[in-house]
Design a protein around this motif. Sequence first.
Motif, PDB file in Angstrom:
ATOM      1  N   MET A   1      60.987  41.617  32.681  1.00  0.00           N
ATOM      2  CA  MET A   1      59.753  41.887  33.415  1.00  0.00           C
ATOM      3  C   MET A   1      58.574  41.872  32.447  1.00  0.00           C
ATOM      4  SD  MET A   1      58.492  45.315  35.497  1.00  0.00           S
ATOM      5  CE  MET A   1      60.168  45.861  35.587  1.00  0.00           C
ATOM      6  N   THR A   2      57.596  41.028  32.756  1.00  0.00           N
ATOM      7  CA  THR A   2      56.397  40.951  31.936  1.00  0.00           C
ATOM      8  C   THR A   2      55.228  41.554  32.692  1.00  0.00           C
ATOM      9  OG1 THR A   2      57.185  38.918  30.885  1.00  0.00           O
ATOM     10  CG2 THR A   2      54.840  39.424  30.681  1.00  0.00           C
ATOM     11  N   ILE A   3      54.724  42.667  32.193  1.00  0.00           N
ATOM     12  CA  ILE A   3      53.583  43.332  32.803  1.00  0.00           C
ATOM     13  C   ILE A   3      52.349  43.006  31.970  1.00  0.00           C
ATOM     14  CG2 ILE A   3      52.550  45.549  33.402  1.00  0.00           C
ATOM     15  CD1 ILE A   3      55.401  46.624  33.772  1.00  0.00           C
ATOM     16  N   VAL A   4      51.341  42.460  32.626  1.00  0.00           N
ATOM     17  CA  VAL A   4      50.125  42.059  31.922  1.00  0.00           C
ATOM     18  C   VAL A   4      49.259  43.290  31.660  1.00  0.00           C
ATOM     19  CG1 VAL A   4      48.041  40.647  32.025  1.00  0.00           C
ATOM     20  CG2 VAL A   4      50.181  39.803  33.042  1.00  0.00           C
ATOM     21  N   ILE A   5      49.001  43.565  30.369  1.00  0.00           N
ATOM     22  CA  ILE A   5      48.043  44.613  29.999  1.00  0.00           C
ATOM     23  C   ILE A   5      46.659  43.971  29.984  1.00  0.00           C
ATOM     24  CG2 ILE A   5      47.341  46.258  28.230  1.00  0.00           C
ATOM     25  CD1 ILE A   5      49.984  46.971  29.580  1.00  0.00           C
ATOM     26  N   LYS A   6      45.761  44.494  30.797  1.00  0.00           N
ATOM     27  CA  LYS A   6      44.461  43.861  30.983  1.00  0.00           C
ATOM     28  C   LYS A   6      43.534  44.135  29.801  1.00  0.00           C
ATOM     29  CE  LYS A   6      45.740  42.546  35.136  1.00  0.00           C
ATOM     30  NZ  LYS A   6      47.131  42.937  35.368  1.00  0.00           N
ATOM     31  N   THR A   7      42.753  43.117  29.453  1.00  0.00           N
ATOM     32  CA  THR A   7      41.720  43.258  28.428  1.00  0.00           C
ATOM     33  C   THR A   7      40.479  43.910  29.041  1.00  0.00           C
ATOM     34  OG1 THR A   7      40.699  41.133  28.941  1.00  0.00           O
ATOM     35  CG2 THR A   7      42.536  41.124  27.362  1.00  0.00           C
ATOM     36  N   GLN A   8      39.529  44.288  28.193  1.00  0.00           N
ATOM     37  CA  GLN A   8      38.290  44.866  28.720  1.00  0.00           C
ATOM     38  C   GLN A   8      37.564  43.873  29.622  1.00  0.00           C
ATOM     39  OE1 GLN A   8      38.825  48.410  28.304  1.00  0.00           O
ATOM     40  NE2 GLN A   8      36.699  47.941  28.823  1.00  0.00           N
ATOM     41  N   GLU A   9      37.615  42.598  29.275  1.00  0.00           N
ATOM     42  CA  GLU A   9      36.987  41.576  30.133  1.00  0.00           C
ATOM     43  C   GLU A   9      37.697  41.516  31.484  1.00  0.00           C
ATOM     44  OE1 GLU A   9      35.994  36.786  30.297  1.00  0.00           O
ATOM     45  OE2 GLU A   9      37.182  37.596  28.632  1.00  0.00           O
ATOM     46  N   ASP A  10      39.032  41.533  31.454  1.00  0.00           N
ATOM     47  CA  ASP A  10      39.795  41.553  32.702  1.00  0.00           C
ATOM     48  C   ASP A  10      39.398  42.746  33.559  1.00  0.00           C
ATOM     49  OD1 ASP A  10      41.369  39.321  31.946  1.00  0.00           O
ATOM     50  OD2 ASP A  10      42.898  40.612  31.018  1.00  0.00           O
ATOM     51  N   ILE A  11      39.319  43.908  32.926  1.00  0.00           N
ATOM     52  CA  ILE A  11      39.036  45.144  33.655  1.00  0.00           C
ATOM     53  C   ILE A  11      37.656  45.090  34.297  1.00  0.00           C
ATOM     54  CG2 ILE A  11      38.605  47.627  33.368  1.00  0.00           C
ATOM     55  CD1 ILE A  11      40.867  47.521  31.180  1.00  0.00           C
ATOM     56  N   GLU A  12      36.681  44.569  33.587  1.00  0.00           N
ATOM     57  CA  GLU A  12      35.336  44.448  34.157  1.00  0.00           C
ATOM     58  C   GLU A  12      35.349  43.548  35.386  1.00  0.00           C
ATOM     59  OE1 GLU A  12      32.534  46.029  33.603  1.00  0.00           O
ATOM     60  OE2 GLU A  12      33.529  47.258  32.083  1.00  0.00           O
ATOM     61  N   LYS A  13      36.061  42.438  35.311  1.00  0.00           N
ATOM     62  CA  LYS A  13      36.147  41.517  36.450  1.00  0.00           C
ATOM     63  C   LYS A  13      36.906  42.156  37.607  1.00  0.00           C
ATOM     64  CE  LYS A  13      34.118  37.842  34.589  1.00  0.00           C
ATOM     65  NZ  LYS A  13      34.898  36.659  34.178  1.00  0.00           N
ATOM     66  N   MET A  14      37.931  42.947  37.288  1.00  0.00           N
ATOM     67  CA  MET A  14      38.707  43.619  38.334  1.00  0.00           C
ATOM     68  C   MET A  14      37.886  44.718  39.019  1.00  0.00           C
ATOM     69  SD  MET A  14      41.697  42.259  38.786  1.00  0.00           S
ATOM     70  CE  MET A  14      42.725  43.529  39.536  1.00  0.00           C
ATOM     71  N   ARG A  15      37.021  45.370  38.271  1.00  0.00           N
ATOM     72  CA  ARG A  15      36.125  46.357  38.890  1.00  0.00           C
ATOM     73  C   ARG A  15      35.239  45.690  39.945  1.00  0.00           C
ATOM     74  NH1 ARG A  15      35.082  48.748  33.259  1.00  0.00           N
ATOM     75  NH2 ARG A  15      36.314  50.690  33.253  1.00  0.00           N
ATOM     76  N   ILE A  16      34.726  44.522  39.605  1.00  0.00           N
ATOM     77  CA  ILE A  16      33.858  43.805  40.544  1.00  0.00           C
ATOM     78  C   ILE A  16      34.649  43.367  41.771  1.00  0.00           C
ATOM     79  CG2 ILE A  16      32.494  41.709  40.864  1.00  0.00           C
ATOM     80  CD1 ILE A  16      31.764  41.966  37.837  1.00  0.00           C
ATOM     81  N   ALA A  17      35.806  42.759  41.557  1.00  0.00           N
ATOM     82  CA  ALA A  17      36.619  42.284  42.678  1.00  0.00           C
ATOM     83  C   ALA A  17      37.057  43.440  43.568  1.00  0.00           C
ATOM     84  CB  ALA A  17      37.834  41.522  42.153  1.00  0.00           C
ATOM     85  N   GLY A  18      37.440  44.558  42.954  1.00  0.00           N
ATOM     86  CA  GLY A  18      37.876  45.710  43.726  1.00  0.00           C
ATOM     87  C   GLY A  18      36.761  46.296  44.574  1.00  0.00           C
ATOM     88  N   ARG A  19      35.580  46.411  43.983  1.00  0.00           N
ATOM     89  CA  ARG A  19      34.435  46.940  44.743  1.00  0.00           C
ATOM     90  C   ARG A  19      34.088  46.023  45.912  1.00  0.00           C
ATOM     91  NH1 ARG A  19      29.460  45.351  44.471  1.00  0.00           N
ATOM     92  NH2 ARG A  19      29.670  44.441  42.391  1.00  0.00           N
ATOM     93  N   LEU A  20      34.120  44.732  45.683  1.00  0.00           N
ATOM     94  CA  LEU A  20      33.803  43.780  46.748  1.00  0.00           C
ATOM     95  C   LEU A  20      34.815  43.869  47.891  1.00  0.00           C
ATOM     96  CD1 LEU A  20      32.734  40.751  44.546  1.00  0.00           C
ATOM     97  CD2 LEU A  20      31.246  42.048  46.090  1.00  0.00           C
ATOM     98  N   ALA A  21      36.086  44.013  47.561  1.00  0.00           N
ATOM     99  CA  ALA A  21      37.097  44.163  48.618  1.00  0.00           C
ATOM    100  C   ALA A  21      36.804  45.392  49.460  1.00  0.00           C
ATOM    101  CB  ALA A  21      38.493  44.253  48.004  1.00  0.00           C
ATOM    102  N   SER A  22      36.463  46.496  48.805  1.00  0.00           N
ATOM    103  CA  SER A  22      36.150  47.727  49.514  1.00  0.00           C
ATOM    104  C   SER A  22      34.896  47.565  50.370  1.00  0.00           C
ATOM    105  CB  SER A  22      35.977  48.874  48.519  1.00  0.00           C
ATOM    106  OG  SER A  22      35.856  50.113  49.173  1.00  0.00           O
ATOM    107  N   GLU A  23      33.938  46.795  49.886  1.00  0.00           N
ATOM    108  CA  GLU A  23      32.709  46.592  50.644  1.00  0.00           C
ATOM    109  C   GLU A  23      32.935  45.776  51.912  1.00  0.00           C
ATOM    110  OE1 GLU A  23      29.877  45.098  47.803  1.00  0.00           O
ATOM    111  OE2 GLU A  23      29.432  47.105  47.027  1.00  0.00           O
ATOM    112  N   VAL A  24      33.959  44.939  51.918  1.00  0.00           N
ATOM    113  CA  VAL A  24      34.315  44.251  53.172  1.00  0.00           C
ATOM    114  C   VAL A  24      34.728  45.278  54.229  1.00  0.00           C
ATOM    115  CG1 VAL A  24      35.855  42.577  54.271  1.00  0.00           C
ATOM    116  CG2 VAL A  24      35.031  42.154  51.944  1.00  0.00           C
ATOM    117  N   LEU A  25      35.496  46.281  53.818  1.00  0.00           N
ATOM    118  CA  LEU A  25      35.899  47.332  54.749  1.00  0.00           C
ATOM    119  C   LEU A  25      34.696  48.156  55.214  1.00  0.00           C
ATOM    120  CD1 LEU A  25      39.206  48.413  53.010  1.00  0.00           C
ATOM    121  CD2 LEU A  25      38.998  47.334  55.262  1.00  0.00           C
TER     122      LEU A  25
END
Length: 272
Positions: A1-25
């Motif tokens: 099992m390979t679990i991807v540890i996110k970089t700071q750049e990944d995390i910043e992009k995931m914050r944006i994507a996560g907020r946008l998903a919530s804003e659809v709701l």
Amino acid sequence: MTIVIKTQEDIEKMRIAGRLASEVLDYITPFVKPGVTTAELDRLCHEYMVNVQGTIPAPLNYCPPGYTPYPKAICTSVNQVICHGIPNDKALKNGDVVNLDITVIKDGYHGDTSRMFEVGTVASHASRLAQVTYECMWLGIDMVKPGARLGDIGAVIQRHAEKNGYSVVREFCGHGIGKKFHEEPQVLHYGKPGTGVELKAGMIFTIEPMINAGKKEIRAMPDGWTIVTKDRSLSAQWEHTVLVTETGYEILTQSAGTPARPALPQPAAVAA
């Protein structure tokens, strides 16, 4: 099992994507009322994602091995539907409960979240199921920190659900997420404390318990996607995407309209 540890750049992009998903709701909430069809909710969400947010609806044409392509932009799971309900032309009626599951892609990263909605005035037992399921999700989230194990999350969710007379769906679980919709690890919503993968800072995964009012057994519908309770009892689900931080967790799928954290029962959050 390979679990991807996110970089700071990944995390910043995931914050944006996560907020946008919530804003659809947030956007769709006022439209969830008696008389609206789930197909109309799907159309509205799709247009909002594409035209307002500049996001891609991840479920549309999603096709894991053994499946046909998913035909819609969101999942709409009504009453006894556990997950992956396909939007259709049937109108929601007073007393229904529905889970809207949203996943968007922004700049190559996925944001994934879901909420329960009450349509008009619902029975107290339906509200209670949704509330206990919300508590289950939060109890699971509170287990997240470096050094904890995935079994700690599943155990606290299972204990709270079963203590309230409900059952936990076994066949579907939370998952790692990032540039891919579904990554390792699998996050079970049942289990034993101290077992499973050890959590490390930089992991990102969903916690999305599916809790049934009746028995845990499921049935797949002929469309190849919709999963219902075998005994036709009500089912509820909530979902957040969570980052493991150096000291605990950060919820990535929050926005202005995100429901408040519930008052959690104690000592249920203490691992056995």
